[in-house]
Design an enzyme around this catalytic site. Sequence first.
Site, PDB file in Angstrom:
ATOM      1  N   ASP A  30       0.856  -1.188   0.000  1.00 12.46           N
ATOM      2  CA  ASP A  30       0.000   0.000   0.000  1.00 12.46           C
ATOM      3  C   ASP A  30       0.893   1.240   0.000  1.00 12.46           C
ATOM      4  O   ASP A  30       1.869   1.300   0.753  1.00 12.46           O
ATOM      5  CB  ASP A  30      -0.903  -0.008   1.238  1.00 12.46           C
ATOM      6  CG  ASP A  30      -2.026   0.990   1.162  1.00 12.46           C
ATOM      7  OD1 ASP A  30      -1.755   2.182   0.910  1.00 12.46           O
ATOM      8  OD2 ASP A  30      -3.173   0.591   1.363  1.00 12.46           O
ATOM      9  N   HIS A  99     -10.424  -4.910  -3.221  1.00  9.92           N
ATOM     10  CA  HIS A  99      -9.089  -5.053  -2.630  1.00  9.92           C
ATOM     11  C   HIS A  99      -9.214  -5.395  -1.152  1.00  9.92           C
ATOM     12  O   HIS A  99     -10.095  -4.917  -0.456  1.00  9.92           O
ATOM     13  CB  HIS A  99      -8.224  -3.813  -2.843  1.00  9.92           C
ATOM     14  CG  HIS A  99      -8.815  -2.526  -2.367  1.00  9.92           C
ATOM     15  ND1 HIS A  99      -9.882  -1.900  -2.992  1.00  9.92           N
ATOM     16  CD2 HIS A  99      -8.487  -1.733  -1.321  1.00  9.92           C
ATOM     17  CE1 HIS A  99     -10.167  -0.778  -2.359  1.00  9.92           C
ATOM     18  NE2 HIS A  99      -9.340  -0.661  -1.336  1.00  9.92           N
TER      19      HIS A  99
END
Length: 139
Positions: A30, A99
């Site tokens: 991320d 996700h």
Amino acid sequence: MVSCIFCNIINGTIPSEKVYEDEHVYAFMDITPVAKGHLLLIPKVHRENVYDMTEDEAANLFRAVPKIANALKAEFQPAGMNLLQNNGSHAGQTVYHFHLHFIPRYDEKDGFVWTWNPQVDTLTPEVIGGLASQLRERL
């Protein structure tokens, strides 16, 4: 889907720090992590949210979950881990490609806040039983 940032990550037009890939899924770090090791796992086929996924697509994605979680645990030794997935703007979804967040947790005061607000006054055992009955009929 050209306008989807995650589709562009999969096709290589946007760079990412890839962690894992197979024929069905792609996992990458991320870029706005809330903890060391925070990563995302996405299906390679564009699906906006869990409602759009087939059972096979979900099975393929979740088949990779223990492998990735155990790699994070072995490498970084977190005290725990949150798996977080949001569907729709009311649930906090901001990128509309399914996700799953893997968020390693190292300390209770690490800044990641999870609020639980049980609705015990309105969602009584009787109401819960009725809701369960409705879902059983639907399934």
